[in-house]
Design an enzyme around this catalytic site. Structure first.
Site, PDB file in Angstrom:
ATOM      1  N   SER A 193     -11.237  -0.400  -0.864  1.00 57.28           N
ATOM      2  CA  SER A 193      -9.977  -0.416  -0.108  1.00 57.28           C
ATOM      3  C   SER A 193     -10.205  -0.787   1.348  1.00 57.28           C
ATOM      4  O   SER A 193      -9.334  -1.392   1.978  1.00 57.28           O
ATOM      5  CB  SER A 193      -9.313   0.967  -0.151  1.00 57.28           C
ATOM      6  OG  SER A 193      -8.394   1.066  -1.199  1.00 57.28           O
TER       7      SER A 193
ATOM      8  N   ASN B 187     -13.560   0.969  -7.417  1.00 56.04           N
ATOM      9  CA  ASN B 187     -14.523   2.010  -7.033  1.00 56.04           C
ATOM     10  C   ASN B 187     -15.032   2.786  -8.239  1.00 56.04           C
ATOM     11  O   ASN B 187     -15.148   4.000  -8.191  1.00 56.04           O
ATOM     12  CB  ASN B 187     -13.876   3.011  -6.064  1.00 56.04           C
ATOM     13  CG  ASN B 187     -13.399   2.375  -4.792  1.00 56.04           C
ATOM     14  OD1 ASN B 187     -13.831   1.291  -4.422  1.00 56.04           O
ATOM     15  ND2 ASN B 187     -12.506   3.051  -4.094  1.00 56.04           N
TER      16      ASN B 187
ATOM     17  N   HIS C 190      -3.607   6.353   3.590  1.00 57.78           N
ATOM     18  CA  HIS C 190      -4.383   5.195   3.136  1.00 57.78           C
ATOM     19  C   HIS C 190      -3.883   3.886   3.735  1.00 57.78           C
ATOM     20  O   HIS C 190      -4.650   3.076   4.265  1.00 57.78           O
ATOM     21  CB  HIS C 190      -4.345   5.128   1.611  1.00 57.78           C
ATOM     22  CG  HIS C 190      -5.176   4.057   1.000  1.00 57.78           C
ATOM     23  ND1 HIS C 190      -4.703   2.777   0.763  1.00 57.78           N
ATOM     24  CD2 HIS C 190      -6.460   4.062   0.555  1.00 57.78           C
ATOM     25  CE1 HIS C 190      -5.653   2.057   0.209  1.00 57.78           C
ATOM     26  NE2 HIS C 190      -6.733   2.805   0.067  1.00 57.78           N
TER      27      HIS C 190
ATOM     28  N   ASP D 184       0.832  -1.207   0.000  1.00 60.66           N
ATOM     29  CA  ASP D 184       0.000   0.000   0.000  1.00 60.66           C
ATOM     30  C   ASP D 184       0.867   1.257   0.000  1.00 60.66           C
ATOM     31  O   ASP D 184       1.974   1.248  -0.551  1.00 60.66           O
ATOM     32  CB  ASP D 184      -0.914  -0.038   1.238  1.00 60.66           C
ATOM     33  CG  ASP D 184      -2.267   0.600   0.986  1.00 60.66           C
ATOM     34  OD1 ASP D 184      -2.322   1.835   0.895  1.00 60.66           O
ATOM     35  OD2 ASP D 184      -3.267  -0.132   0.877  1.00 60.66           O
TER      36      ASP D 184
END
Length: 463
Positions: free
Chosen positions: A405, A322, A229, A186
């Site tokens: 996510s 998304n 994130h 990530d």
């Protein structure tokens, strides 16, 4: 390789991990053609960039210019808490036309004020206010931008039983996931978060940063741009609550490892770095790898790395994407990757929050729905809580995010719980373990009522 790798041959070697492993090169079209002719069995994979699967609305810069006005006619909007105190650091996104993404945006100052270059009295198509840490956001349709308009944000109550993670992990023990290692590929994880003492290390896998300075491989903390994130994802998997911050991940007993693939520049992660991060996570003993990223074209590099991980007994769980009901993105679309869609429940967030505008059909049991942003398709294996999920953020704090996510690490945490609870599966090796754990995860799922293409086998546990 018989063909030379040199600037003279039109090929420049940028990075490699081992002498006989994949190499990152830059080459001219002519050099690529010559190489394909000379080495027909050689796999040449183009660089592909991936993005995180966090949901946040954006203004299109080229569209916003048409709605801006003079400074004297600009509108002020104030962001405050429910007691009337100003909130600095909130992001306001005002759409005059949501379809074309036209409008303006800004960050609230110390007085909670945002100056929008939109004329006072304009009727906004939509407005989104994303709160700073510890606050919910705010959203509305057909919002009248009156003079000195005020938006009030509600603070997050971590003890609220209906919070997405509180509901999802109900009945799971506080030491869930003990002895299981989860790799987070990530944007990096905060090193000093009090709820993440179980981060054992990791590696900076961004080749453009480590190429000329190998010592930077230890920079596995958050990326300079949008780096929060990875910390949020990690907290969903395994945050450990404290007396001061009673926020728990799904499997607090896990050990977490951070593999940063998103550069400090804020650009997307490239497939070469993701491939190396997956390989490194397997070498480091990870049992589960979380990929809250996607969106790039399918490529052989990431496909091969995931396949290799599975053959070594490591399952890979990935975000469906998304893009608002578009097909499942790569790499989640791979048949041997566990693809996760995002669901929500109406009572898990304030009804005026930014999450409220993500409520969309199909609807299921207990006021559940599939997030409006979530992709769907026959490749979906499971669904997870992905709307208004509260988790850790850099700076020893926390806040809500939405996206596939967020749903993905919830499922990864549940997989860690299952693996730690079943010694028979834990002791298996190679593909036998990854196959057995995948089967156990699917068997633990219960249909919510969305339909096969939206939820796969359903939602793990009682969530």
């Amino acid at each position: 390789m018989a063909a030379p790798i040199s600037p003279e041959a039109g090929i420049e070697l940028l990075d490699y991990v081992s002498a006989d492993g994949p190499r990152l090169v830059e080459m001219t079209p002519e050099a690529e053609l010559a190489l394909r002719i000379e080495e027909p069995d050689l796999k040449i994979v183009p660089v592909v960039r991936y993005r995180t699967m966090k949901m946040q609305h954006r203004i299109l810069r080229e569209a916003s210019a048409s709605v801006r006005t003079t400074r004297s006619a600009a509108a002020n909007l104030f962001v405050k808490d429910t007691d009337g105190n100003p909130i600095p650091g909130a992001q306001v996104i005002a759409f005059t036309n949501f379809r074309t993404k036209a409008g303006d945006e800004g960050i609230s100052d110390d007085q909670g004020r945002v100056r929008l270059r939109i004329a006072k009295g304009t009727s906004l198509d939509r407005i989104y206010v994303y709160g700073p840490p510890t606050y919910w956001g705010h959203s509305a349709r057909r919002y009248e931008l009156v003079s000195n308009a005020t938006v009030a944000l509600e603070s997050v109550d971590l003890r609220r039983a209906s919070l997405a993670l509180n509901r999802f992990r109900a009945g799971i023990p506080v030491d869930a996931g003990t002895n299981v290692i989860v790799g987070i590929v990530d944007t990096g994880i905060a090193r000093d978060h009090p709820l993440l003492p179980n981060v054992s290390g990791g590696a900076n896998m961004v080749s453009e940063e480590t190429r000329d300075d190998p010592g930077r491989i230890n920079e596995w903390g958050p990326a300079a741009v949008d780096g929060e994130h990875g910390t949020h994802v990690a907290g969903i998997v395994g945050a450990r609550p404290t007396a001061d911050i009673p926020l728990s991940g799904v499997a607090p007993g896990v050990t977490l490892r951070s593999y940063r693939v998103f550069p400090h520049s804020g650009e997307g992660a490239i497939n070469y770095d993701i491939m190396n991060a997956i390989d490194r996570a397997v070498q480091d003993g990870c049992h589960i790898i979380n990929l809250s990223l996607g969106g790039g074209a399918e490529d052989e590099a990431v496909r091969a790395a995931i396949g290799s991980a599975l053959s070594r007994g490591v399952i890979v769980i990935a975000a469906a994407g998304n893009d608002g009901r578009k097909p499942v993105s790569f790499p989640a679309a791979l048949p041997f990757c566990i693809a996760v869609s995002a669901m929500g429940r109406r009572d898990s967030f304030p009804q005026v929050s930014t999450e409220a505008l993500d409520i969309a059909a199909p609807f299921g049991a207990n006021d559940s729905f599939v997030g409006a942003f979530s992709n769907f398709g026959p490749q979906i294996d499971l669904t997870g809580p992905g709307v208004g999920v509260v988790s850790t953020l850099p700076g020893a704090t926390y806040g809500p995010m939405s996206g596939t996510s967020m749903a993905t690490p919830a499922v990864a945490g549940y997989a860690a719980f299952l693996l730690a609870s079943n010694n028979t599966i834990f002791q298996q090796i190679d593909e036998n373990r990854s196959r057995a754990l995948t089967d156990a995860l699917f068997e633990a799922a219960r249909a919510v009522g969305f339909g096969r293409d939206y939820e796969g086998f359903g939602l793990p546990g009682q969530g």
